[in-house]
Design a protein around this motif. Structure first.
Motif, PDB file in Angstrom:
ATOM      1  N   LEU A  32       0.837  -1.199   0.000  1.00  0.00           N
ATOM      2  CA  LEU A  32       0.000   0.000   0.000  1.00  0.00           C
ATOM      3  C   LEU A  32       0.875   1.254   0.000  1.00  0.00           C
ATOM      4  CD1 LEU A  32      -2.735   1.408   0.129  1.00  0.00           C
ATOM      5  CD2 LEU A  32      -2.677   1.109   2.630  1.00  0.00           C
ATOM      6  N   GLU A  33       1.915   1.255   0.818  1.00  0.00           N
ATOM      7  CA  GLU A  33       2.842   2.392   0.838  1.00  0.00           C
ATOM      8  C   GLU A  33       3.489   2.583  -0.531  1.00  0.00           C
ATOM      9  OE1 GLU A  33       5.531   1.444   4.031  1.00  0.00           O
ATOM     10  OE2 GLU A  33       4.000   1.804   5.556  1.00  0.00           O
ATOM     11  N   ASP A  34       3.891   1.472  -1.172  1.00  0.00           N
ATOM     12  CA  ASP A  34       4.499   1.552  -2.502  1.00  0.00           C
ATOM     13  C   ASP A  34       3.545   2.202  -3.506  1.00  0.00           C
ATOM     14  OD1 ASP A  34       6.736   0.227  -1.489  1.00  0.00           O
ATOM     15  OD2 ASP A  34       6.200  -1.707  -2.375  1.00  0.00           O
ATOM     16  N   VAL A  35       2.294   1.762  -3.479  1.00  0.00           N
ATOM     17  CA  VAL A  35       1.299   2.294  -4.416  1.00  0.00           C
ATOM     18  C   VAL A  35       1.072   3.782  -4.161  1.00  0.00           C
ATOM     19  CG1 VAL A  35      -1.150   2.213  -5.066  1.00  0.00           C
ATOM     20  CG2 VAL A  35       0.162   0.093  -4.871  1.00  0.00           C
ATOM     21  N   VAL A  83       0.839  10.302  -3.642  1.00  0.00           N
ATOM     22  CA  VAL A  83      -0.176  10.662  -2.661  1.00  0.00           C
ATOM     23  C   VAL A  83       0.520  10.951  -1.325  1.00  0.00           C
ATOM     24  CG1 VAL A  83      -2.170   9.778  -1.354  1.00  0.00           C
ATOM     25  CG2 VAL A  83      -1.963   9.315  -3.796  1.00  0.00           C
ATOM     26  N   VAL A  84       1.574  10.216  -1.070  1.00  0.00           N
ATOM     27  CA  VAL A  84       2.362  10.357   0.148  1.00  0.00           C
ATOM     28  C   VAL A  84       3.816  10.056  -0.212  1.00  0.00           C
ATOM     29  CG1 VAL A  84       1.996   7.962   0.888  1.00  0.00           C
ATOM     30  CG2 VAL A  84       2.482   9.699   2.581  1.00  0.00           C
ATOM     31  N   SER A  85       4.727  10.736   0.428  1.00  0.00           N
ATOM     32  CA  SER A  85       6.145  10.489   0.155  1.00  0.00           C
ATOM     33  C   SER A  85       6.680   9.432   1.117  1.00  0.00           C
ATOM     34  CB  SER A  85       6.956  11.776   0.315  1.00  0.00           C
ATOM     35  OG  SER A  85       7.115  12.078   1.681  1.00  0.00           O
ATOM     36  N   PRO A  86       7.727   8.714   0.720  1.00  0.00           N
ATOM     37  CA  PRO A  86       8.343   7.752   1.644  1.00  0.00           C
ATOM     38  C   PRO A  86       8.786   8.416   2.950  1.00  0.00           C
ATOM     39  CG  PRO A  86       9.112   7.362  -0.585  1.00  0.00           C
ATOM     40  CD  PRO A  86       8.313   8.650  -0.609  1.00  0.00           C
ATOM     41  N   ASP A  87       9.233   9.668   2.899  1.00  0.00           N
ATOM     42  CA  ASP A  87       9.633  10.374   4.126  1.00  0.00           C
ATOM     43  C   ASP A  87       8.439  10.593   5.044  1.00  0.00           C
ATOM     44  OD1 ASP A  87      12.269  10.463   3.309  1.00  0.00           O
ATOM     45  OD2 ASP A  87      12.130  12.516   2.535  1.00  0.00           O
ATOM     46  N   GLU A  88       7.272  10.904   4.465  1.00  0.00           N
ATOM     47  CA  GLU A  88       6.066  11.097   5.275  1.00  0.00           C
ATOM     48  C   GLU A  88       5.651   9.791   5.940  1.00  0.00           C
ATOM     49  OE1 GLU A  88       3.329  14.459   3.257  1.00  0.00           O
ATOM     50  OE2 GLU A  88       3.867  12.783   1.937  1.00  0.00           O
ATOM     51  N   SER A 147       7.663   7.305   6.744  1.00  0.00           N
ATOM     52  CA  SER A 147       8.640   7.039   7.800  1.00  0.00           C
ATOM     53  C   SER A 147       8.381   7.906   9.030  1.00  0.00           C
ATOM     54  CB  SER A 147      10.064   7.276   7.290  1.00  0.00           C
ATOM     55  OG  SER A 147      10.361   6.361   6.270  1.00  0.00           O
ATOM     56  N   ALA A 148       8.101   9.179   8.823  1.00  0.00           N
ATOM     57  CA  ALA A 148       7.841  10.084   9.940  1.00  0.00           C
ATOM     58  C   ALA A 148       6.591   9.648  10.707  1.00  0.00           C
ATOM     59  CB  ALA A 148       7.692  11.519   9.443  1.00  0.00           C
ATOM     60  N   ARG A 149       5.549   9.283   9.998  1.00  0.00           N
ATOM     61  CA  ARG A 149       4.309   8.849  10.644  1.00  0.00           C
ATOM     62  C   ARG A 149       4.519   7.533  11.385  1.00  0.00           C
ATOM     63  NH1 ARG A 149       0.102  10.329  13.355  1.00  0.00           N
ATOM     64  NH2 ARG A 149      -1.752   9.155  12.891  1.00  0.00           N
ATOM     65  N   THR A 150       5.308   6.634  10.806  1.00  0.00           N
ATOM     66  CA  THR A 150       5.611   5.358  11.451  1.00  0.00           C
ATOM     67  C   THR A 150       6.332   5.601  12.769  1.00  0.00           C
ATOM     68  OG1 THR A 150       5.721   4.224   9.335  1.00  0.00           O
ATOM     69  CG2 THR A 150       6.822   3.159  11.176  1.00  0.00           C
ATOM     70  N   ARG A 151       7.321   6.496  12.759  1.00  0.00           N
ATOM     71  CA  ARG A 151       8.052   6.810  13.989  1.00  0.00           C
ATOM     72  C   ARG A 151       7.119   7.415  15.032  1.00  0.00           C
ATOM     73  NH1 ARG A 151      11.861   8.328  10.169  1.00  0.00           N
ATOM     74  NH2 ARG A 151      11.265  10.527  10.338  1.00  0.00           N
ATOM     75  N   ALA A 152       6.235   8.316  14.614  1.00  0.00           N
ATOM     76  CA  ALA A 152       5.309   8.948  15.549  1.00  0.00           C
ATOM     77  C   ALA A 152       4.367   7.919  16.173  1.00  0.00           C
ATOM     78  CB  ALA A 152       4.508  10.046  14.843  1.00  0.00           C
ATOM     79  N   LEU A 153       3.855   7.012  15.373  1.00  0.00           N
ATOM     80  CA  LEU A 153       2.947   5.988  15.901  1.00  0.00           C
ATOM     81  C   LEU A 153       3.675   5.020  16.813  1.00  0.00           C
ATOM     82  CD1 LEU A 153       0.761   5.276  12.752  1.00  0.00           C
ATOM     83  CD2 LEU A 153       0.081   6.474  14.840  1.00  0.00           C
ATOM     84  N   ALA A 154       4.929   4.702  16.498  1.00  0.00           N
ATOM     85  CA  ALA A 154       5.709   3.765  17.310  1.00  0.00           C
ATOM     86  C   ALA A 154       5.983   4.332  18.707  1.00  0.00           C
ATOM     87  CB  ALA A 154       7.021   3.426  16.613  1.00  0.00           C
TER      88      ALA A 154
END
Length: 122
Positions: free
Chosen positions: A79-82, A88-93, A95-102
């Motif tokens: 889904l992230e790849d698509v 629609v979303v950048s890989p950096d966004e 990663s940043a959201r993943t870190r925030a949720l973690a």
């Protein structure tokens, strides 16, 4: 419009007695996000399936095969790849959201005093 999920083959979601199986709540959320975005017309199902099959193939050829099959981790990565491919979303966004949720504490989205009975793991 309903997502045309594969019944068999590598891209088919885990099932038990014909029903989808989710081991963790995040798995059903990731599943729902992809299906909802598809149904909203954000991308075509063949595009998502191709990304999922590519992620599965990469996992199958990696050294990670000794680990349990991470179907929904691969689903989420596809889904992230698509979404990144569609810009629609950048890989950096992601990663940043993943870190925030973690960084969120366990149980952050589940109150203990919500008016129904079931164990809360305390």
């Amino acid at each position: 419009m309903t997502a045309p999920l594969d019944i068999g083959g590598p891209a088919a979601p885990p099932r038990s007695n014909g029903e989808l199986v989710f081991a963790e709540p995040w798995e059903s959320r990731a599943f729902g996000m992809a299906v909802s975005l598809y149904e909203a017309g954000a991308f075509t199902w063949p595009r998502f399936q191709a990304a999922l099959v590519a992620r599965i193939a990469a996992w199958e050829t990696s050294a990670a095969r000794a680990e349990p099959y991470p179907y929904y981790r691969l689903w989420l990565a596809a889904l992230e790849d698509v979404l990144a491919g569609l810009r629609v979303v950048s890989p950096d966004e992601v990663s940043a959201r993943t870190r925030a949720l973690a960084r969120r504490p366990p149980g952050h989205d589940h109150r203990d005093d919500h008016g129904h009975e079931h164990p809360h793991g305390h």
